[in-house]
Scaffold this motif. Structure first.
Motif, PDB file in Angstrom:
ATOM      1  N   GLY A 128      85.128  44.795  30.967  1.00 51.20           N
ATOM      2  CA  GLY A 128      84.742  45.128  29.601  1.00 51.20           C
ATOM      3  C   GLY A 128      83.464  44.482  29.109  1.00 51.20           C
ATOM      4  N   ARG A 129      82.862  43.632  29.914  1.00 49.15           N
ATOM      5  CA  ARG A 129      81.535  43.129  29.546  1.00 49.15           C
ATOM      6  C   ARG A 129      80.650  43.158  30.779  1.00 49.15           C
ATOM      7  NH1 ARG A 129      80.553  38.447  32.182  1.00 49.15           N
ATOM      8  NH2 ARG A 129      82.123  36.777  32.219  1.00 49.15           N
ATOM      9  N   ALA A 130      79.343  42.984  30.560  1.00 51.01           N
ATOM     10  CA  ALA A 130      78.408  42.940  31.683  1.00 51.01           C
ATOM     11  C   ALA A 130      78.679  41.721  32.553  1.00 51.01           C
ATOM     12  CB  ALA A 130      76.973  42.899  31.163  1.00 51.01           C
ATOM     13  N   LEU A 131      78.400  41.849  33.843  1.00 50.29           N
ATOM     14  CA  LEU A 131      78.511  40.733  34.772  1.00 50.29           C
ATOM     15  C   LEU A 131      77.214  39.928  34.758  1.00 50.29           C
ATOM     16  CD1 LEU A 131      80.157  42.727  37.704  1.00 50.29           C
ATOM     17  CD2 LEU A 131      81.300  41.148  36.126  1.00 50.29           C
ATOM     18  N   THR A 132      77.295  38.651  35.114  1.00 54.21           N
ATOM     19  CA  THR A 132      76.103  37.797  35.148  1.00 54.21           C
ATOM     20  C   THR A 132      75.889  37.259  36.552  1.00 54.21           C
ATOM     21  OG1 THR A 132      77.431  35.872  34.512  1.00 54.21           O
ATOM     22  CG2 THR A 132      76.353  37.091  32.735  1.00 54.21           C
ATOM     23  N   CYS A 133      74.631  37.011  36.851  1.00 56.74           N
ATOM     24  CA  CYS A 133      74.255  36.580  38.194  1.00 56.74           C
ATOM     25  C   CYS A 133      73.014  35.721  38.111  1.00 56.74           C
ATOM     26  CB  CYS A 133      74.008  37.822  39.060  1.00 56.74           C
ATOM     27  SG  CYS A 133      73.607  37.491  40.786  1.00 56.74           S
ATOM     28  N   SER A 134      72.907  34.735  39.002  1.00 57.56           N
ATOM     29  CA  SER A 134      71.644  34.018  39.145  1.00 57.56           C
ATOM     30  C   SER A 134      71.370  33.780  40.624  1.00 57.56           C
ATOM     31  CB  SER A 134      71.628  32.715  38.354  1.00 57.56           C
ATOM     32  OG  SER A 134      70.294  32.221  38.280  1.00 57.56           O
ATOM     33  N   ALA A 135      70.283  33.096  40.915  1.00 54.56           N
ATOM     34  CA  ALA A 135      69.811  32.992  42.296  1.00 54.56           C
ATOM     35  C   ALA A 135      69.482  31.553  42.641  1.00 54.56           C
ATOM     36  CB  ALA A 135      68.573  33.858  42.484  1.00 54.56           C
ATOM     37  N   LEU A 136      69.783  31.170  43.883  1.00 55.58           N
ATOM     38  CA  LEU A 136      69.509  29.832  44.384  1.00 55.58           C
ATOM     39  C   LEU A 136      68.112  29.783  44.987  1.00 55.58           C
ATOM     40  CD1 LEU A 136      72.990  29.198  46.008  1.00 55.58           C
ATOM     41  CD2 LEU A 136      72.121  28.292  43.834  1.00 55.58           C
ATOM     42  N   LYS A 137      67.245  28.958  44.434  1.00 58.44           N
ATOM     43  CA  LYS A 137      65.857  28.829  44.849  1.00 58.44           C
ATOM     44  C   LYS A 137      65.436  27.389  44.610  1.00 58.44           C
ATOM     45  CE  LYS A 137      64.950  33.355  42.719  1.00 58.44           C
ATOM     46  NZ  LYS A 137      63.947  34.253  42.192  1.00 58.44           N
ATOM     47  N   PRO A 138      64.286  26.959  45.094  1.00 60.61           N
ATOM     48  CA  PRO A 138      63.393  27.671  46.017  1.00 60.61           C
ATOM     49  C   PRO A 138      63.840  27.468  47.456  1.00 60.61           C
ATOM     50  CG  PRO A 138      62.448  25.543  45.518  1.00 60.61           C
ATOM     51  CD  PRO A 138      63.756  25.629  44.755  1.00 60.61           C
ATOM     52  N   GLN A 139      63.426  28.390  48.325  1.00 56.25           N
ATOM     53  CA  GLN A 139      63.618  28.114  49.730  1.00 56.25           C
ATOM     54  C   GLN A 139      62.814  26.869  50.100  1.00 56.25           C
ATOM     55  OE1 GLN A 139      61.944  30.610  52.707  1.00 56.25           O
ATOM     56  NE2 GLN A 139      60.732  31.751  51.228  1.00 56.25           N
ATOM     57  N   GLY A 140      63.297  26.183  51.119  1.00 50.05           N
ATOM     58  CA  GLY A 140      62.625  24.955  51.554  1.00 50.05           C
ATOM     59  C   GLY A 140      63.461  23.731  51.227  1.00 50.05           C
ATOM     60  N   VAL A 141      64.272  23.803  50.151  1.00 52.58           N
ATOM     61  CA  VAL A 141      65.115  22.640  49.827  1.00 52.58           C
ATOM     62  C   VAL A 141      66.359  22.668  50.719  1.00 52.58           C
ATOM     63  CG1 VAL A 141      64.277  22.559  47.452  1.00 52.58           C
ATOM     64  CG2 VAL A 141      66.376  23.818  47.965  1.00 52.58           C
ATOM     65  N   PRO A 142      66.942  21.504  50.956  1.00 55.40           N
ATOM     66  CA  PRO A 142      68.098  21.435  51.877  1.00 55.40           C
ATOM     67  C   PRO A 142      69.369  21.985  51.219  1.00 55.40           C
ATOM     68  CG  PRO A 142      67.549  19.252  51.024  1.00 55.40           C
ATOM     69  CD  PRO A 142      66.488  20.179  50.522  1.00 55.40           C
ATOM     70  N   PRO A 143      70.385  22.284  52.040  1.00 53.33           N
ATOM     71  CA  PRO A 143      71.636  22.852  51.538  1.00 53.33           C
ATOM     72  C   PRO A 143      72.257  22.044  50.400  1.00 53.33           C
ATOM     73  CG  PRO A 143      71.571  23.003  53.917  1.00 53.33           C
ATOM     74  CD  PRO A 143      70.356  22.235  53.507  1.00 53.33           C
ATOM     75  N   ALA A 144      72.186  20.721  50.479  1.00 51.02           N
ATOM     76  CA  ALA A 144      72.834  19.911  49.439  1.00 51.02           C
ATOM     77  C   ALA A 144      72.209  20.183  48.073  1.00 51.02           C
ATOM     78  CB  ALA A 144      72.730  18.427  49.796  1.00 51.02           C
ATOM     79  N   ARG A 145      70.895  20.377  48.056  1.00 49.40           N
ATOM     80  CA  ARG A 145      70.219  20.650  46.796  1.00 49.40           C
ATOM     81  C   ARG A 145      70.617  22.040  46.260  1.00 49.40           C
ATOM     82  NH1 ARG A 145      68.589  20.144  41.862  1.00 49.40           N
ATOM     83  NH2 ARG A 145      66.584  21.129  41.376  1.00 49.40           N
ATOM     84  N   LEU A 146      70.696  23.026  47.158  1.00 50.27           N
ATOM     85  CA  LEU A 146      71.125  24.358  46.733  1.00 50.27           C
ATOM     86  C   LEU A 146      72.558  24.300  46.202  1.00 50.27           C
ATOM     87  CD1 LEU A 146      69.649  26.417  49.723  1.00 50.27           C
ATOM     88  CD2 LEU A 146      68.758  26.338  47.377  1.00 50.27           C
ATOM     89  N   ALA A 147      73.392  23.501  46.852  1.00 49.59           N
ATOM     90  CA  ALA A 147      74.780  23.378  46.397  1.00 49.59           C
ATOM     91  C   ALA A 147      74.849  22.733  45.018  1.00 49.59           C
ATOM     92  CB  ALA A 147      75.579  22.558  47.409  1.00 49.59           C
ATOM     93  N   GLN A 148      73.945  21.796  44.787  1.00 47.03           N
ATOM     94  CA  GLN A 148      73.906  21.158  43.463  1.00 47.03           C
ATOM     95  C   GLN A 148      73.538  22.177  42.383  1.00 47.03           C
ATOM     96  OE1 GLN A 148      70.597  18.501  42.977  1.00 47.03           O
ATOM     97  NE2 GLN A 148      71.657  17.215  41.461  1.00 47.03           N
ATOM     98  N   LEU A 149      72.531  23.002  42.692  1.00 43.15           N
ATOM     99  CA  LEU A 149      72.160  24.064  41.748  1.00 43.15           C
ATOM    100  C   LEU A 149      73.332  25.024  41.536  1.00 43.15           C
ATOM    101  CD1 LEU A 149      68.572  24.922  43.097  1.00 43.15           C
ATOM    102  CD2 LEU A 149      69.115  23.723  40.955  1.00 43.15           C
ATOM    103  N   ALA A 150      74.001  25.389  42.618  1.00 49.12           N
ATOM    104  CA  ALA A 150      75.126  26.323  42.514  1.00 49.12           C
ATOM    105  C   ALA A 150      76.211  25.745  41.610  1.00 49.12           C
ATOM    106  CB  ALA A 150      75.685  26.624  43.904  1.00 49.12           C
ATOM    107  N   ARG A 151      76.454  24.439  41.738  1.00 45.62           N
ATOM    108  CA  ARG A 151      77.479  23.789  40.914  1.00 45.62           C
ATOM    109  C   ARG A 151      77.100  23.878  39.440  1.00 45.62           C
ATOM    110  NH1 ARG A 151      77.202  19.167  43.258  1.00 45.62           N
ATOM    111  NH2 ARG A 151      78.558  19.804  44.966  1.00 45.62           N
ATOM    112  N   GLN A 152      75.810  23.668  39.149  1.00 43.38           N
ATOM    113  CA  GLN A 152      75.375  23.744  37.753  1.00 43.38           C
ATOM    114  C   GLN A 152      75.507  25.167  37.199  1.00 43.38           C
ATOM    115  OE1 GLN A 152      71.630  21.540  38.924  1.00 43.38           O
ATOM    116  NE2 GLN A 152      71.863  20.746  36.849  1.00 43.38           N
ATOM    117  N   PHE A 153      75.129  26.157  38.026  1.00 43.04           N
ATOM    118  CA  PHE A 153      75.311  27.549  37.599  1.00 43.04           C
ATOM    119  C   PHE A 153      76.793  27.814  37.316  1.00 43.04           C
ATOM    120  CE2 PHE A 153      71.266  28.866  39.979  1.00 43.04           C
ATOM    121  CZ  PHE A 153      70.593  29.248  38.840  1.00 43.04           C
ATOM    122  N   ALA A 154      77.641  27.357  38.216  1.00 41.92           N
ATOM    123  CA  ALA A 154      79.078  27.626  38.076  1.00 41.92           C
ATOM    124  C   ALA A 154      79.629  26.968  36.817  1.00 41.92           C
ATOM    125  CB  ALA A 154      79.820  27.128  39.321  1.00 41.92           C
ATOM    126  N   ARG A 155      79.205  25.748  36.562  1.00 42.67           N
ATOM    127  CA  ARG A 155      79.668  25.062  35.349  1.00 42.67           C
ATOM    128  C   ARG A 155      79.195  25.781  34.095  1.00 42.67           C
ATOM    129  NH1 ARG A 155      78.555  18.909  37.288  1.00 42.67           N
ATOM    130  NH2 ARG A 155      80.429  18.687  38.564  1.00 42.67           N
TER     131      ARG A 155
END
Lengths: 360, 360
Positions: A128-155
């Motif tokens: 019943g509402r629009a879905l939301t999405c974002s993207a993990l960037k920039p390439q070049g950073v290690p997985p742990a940094r991308l995971a940190q960004l993902a955690r912030q998006f999720a929160r």
């Protein structure tokens, strides 16, 4: 041999005196690719050679030409379908592939999205509402940094978070390490990793993703190859696929056809495209037609959710929701990431804006 | 993380006041694809973000912009290489990918042709003159008819006979039946079957072809996917590969770059392209540059043989040989087939014209 045909519409720049010959030449190029006079078999002339069905002048030396092409020439295989629809004709600078009318048997051979809008909504638990999405960037950073960004998006309450389409399987962020780090960081948010490499590599990546509980992936049909996508969609019916438009260079194939209709046909449950007023040059009319084609009723083919993107910002959310309606997934990447340490809060503002929107 | 870069040259239509911003935007789009201000890691800014190296005005609001892109972002994988070189930027109507300067490590990762011009000459047993080629058409006829045509071409002394690129694995001419019928009909002529489908299908087709003594195949990189081609070239070092330009729609990638240089880099031993004055619009200058790029010395990368085609006729043989020189494969398809029952004699006239040509 079946005599069934599908219809391709080409938009051709030509003077009026030449258009009939041009149309006939394309009908031959996209079928037998040889002088028709050299064909001795009556059944080839009847069943295989392309047939010009109509020529409609559009003014200013532009003509829309409908050509019937034999379904049998495609072998019901996605790569060969692209080859027969536009292969050699893509080399002509004054021809655009504008539209395709695909009969039921051919549509069934591809099958379209296995999950579609409803399936993506179930994954996110959002109706019943629009879905939301974002993207993990920039390439070049290690997985742990991308995971940190993902955690912030999720929160911040985002529904989907996808890999930047530049994230492949580079040494600085190998696919296996990346998804292991991110899958454990997103809570109820759906993480959508990006596939790359050949068919074998993509299968390994999907298997790996599934082992981490991931059920949605993103790939670029114009880079992976249509046959690769067709195979993956068939082989992994439980996985939802997001199509990225990279290398879509849609000057020669109308974007509403390529992204809205054909990526859907290939099985994309969600189709990302450059929204008007962003970093790319699509007009509002193109975007509306693209979204319409992605969602329109089409026999047994499920709808794909349109994902307007490409330089979108929080302040455009209300306007985009009014433009596309609730069956849309809004993708805001860099603009959220620009909030840096306030990423969670900025994401929460995005998800709130979508949840609270009142449609005009 | 290596800081090595390769250089992409983009031809951009822009007013002079905007070109620096446009160039910078492409450098970002083809690397991190996010606001540079949002990047916190110094090493990403230094090693990963694209760098504008030069901007050269070409007059009439056209600029050639050289951008250094990090080799590390490609992961040395062909699909991701295409993605990083032109993926999203292909969606801009006013940008053409004009050229690429590829450092030795990246070139070595792809490897180029495994056989090249010399290897194809050894297959044909032909040295010091141009190679000849024709095509089996039309699709729709059964394998026995294609085998009959192949036999006539072979009796006319042609060096190579290839499947029409429309021949895939359709019910009217399944790959396995087709090659079984044709392989036994060509004598000393090299039969070059066309690959289609996904990576698994193409591997089965190559295995099948090898079992029939076939050692050269043709595929379309823009349809198969670059990763698919890269994998096949690596996995079958004894097989020579001919690249077909279908779906090359070279408005957005300069044809001399795409077909002459990049298909070569991917491992094409022969590159087919539309010759000037035929059914397609390439200029003589484009064709010459394309052929030059295919054959030019390039470190350890073997040359590819240029194969001008697309509506060529017997009377153009002398002119084409003078234009391209002896390191060329001439491909005449439909025009020979138009001789119908005189196919062998017309083919013999073609091969004689090539053998007896005296270069100006």
């Amino acid at each position: 041999m079946t005599a069934l045909r599908f219809t391709a519409t080409y938009r051709i720049r030509s003077d009026a005196a030449s258009i009939e010959a041009r149309a006939q030449a394309i009908a031959v190029e996209q079928s037998v690719e040889m002088p028709v006079s050299a064909i001795v078999e009556a059944e080839i002339l009847r069943d295989i050679v392309g047939q010009v069905e109509s020529i409609e002048p559009r003014g200013d030396n532009i003509f829309d030409v409908r050509i019937g092409l034999a379904t049998a020439t495609t072998g019901h295989e996605a790569g060969q379908f692209l080859n027969m629809v536009f292969g050699n004709t893509s080399l002509h600078p004054d021809v655009v592939l504008l539209d395709l009318a695909i009969p039921a048997d051919l549509a069934a051979a591809f099958g379209g999205p296995r999950h579609g809008i409803d399936g993506l909504r179930r994954r996110a638990g959002v109706f019943g509402r629009a879905l939301t999405c974002s993207a993990l960037k920039p390439q070049g950073v290690p997985p742990a940094r991308l995971a940190q960004l993902a955690r912030q998006f999720a929160r911040g309450g985002i529904d989907f978070v996808k890999d930047d389409h530049g994230l492949a399987d580079q040494p600085y962020s190998p696919f296996a390490e990346r998804i292991a780090a991110i899958a454990g960081s997103v809570g109820r948010t759906c993480y959508v990793p990006s596939l790359s490499g050949d068919l074998d590599a993509m299968r390994r990546q999907i298997d790996n993703a599934c082992a981490h509980g991931i059920n949605t992936v993103i790939l670029a049909p114009m880079i992976a190859g249509w046959a690769t996508m067709q195979t993956l969609v068939r082989q992994y019916p439980e996985v939802a696929f997001v199509a990225h438009p990279t290398m879509g260079g849609a000057a020669r194939i109308a974007p509403e056809l390529l992204i809205g209709k054909l990526f859907r046909l290939l099985g994309a449950d969600a189709v990302i495209f450059p929204n008007h007023g962003g970093r790319f040059g699509y007009t509002p009319e193109t975007c509306r037609r693209l979204a319409d084609q992605a969602r329109a009723p089409w026999g047994g083919i499920r709808p794909s959710i349109p994902v307007p993107a490409g330089g979108m910002t929080l302040d455009r959310v209300p306007e985009m929701l009014d433009f596309y309606g609730p069956d849309v997934m809004l993708l805001i990447g860099g603009s959220l990431l620009a909030a840096r340490e306030r990423l969670t809060e900025e994401t929460a503002a995005f998800t709130r804006a979508v949840a609270r929107h009142e449609y005009r």
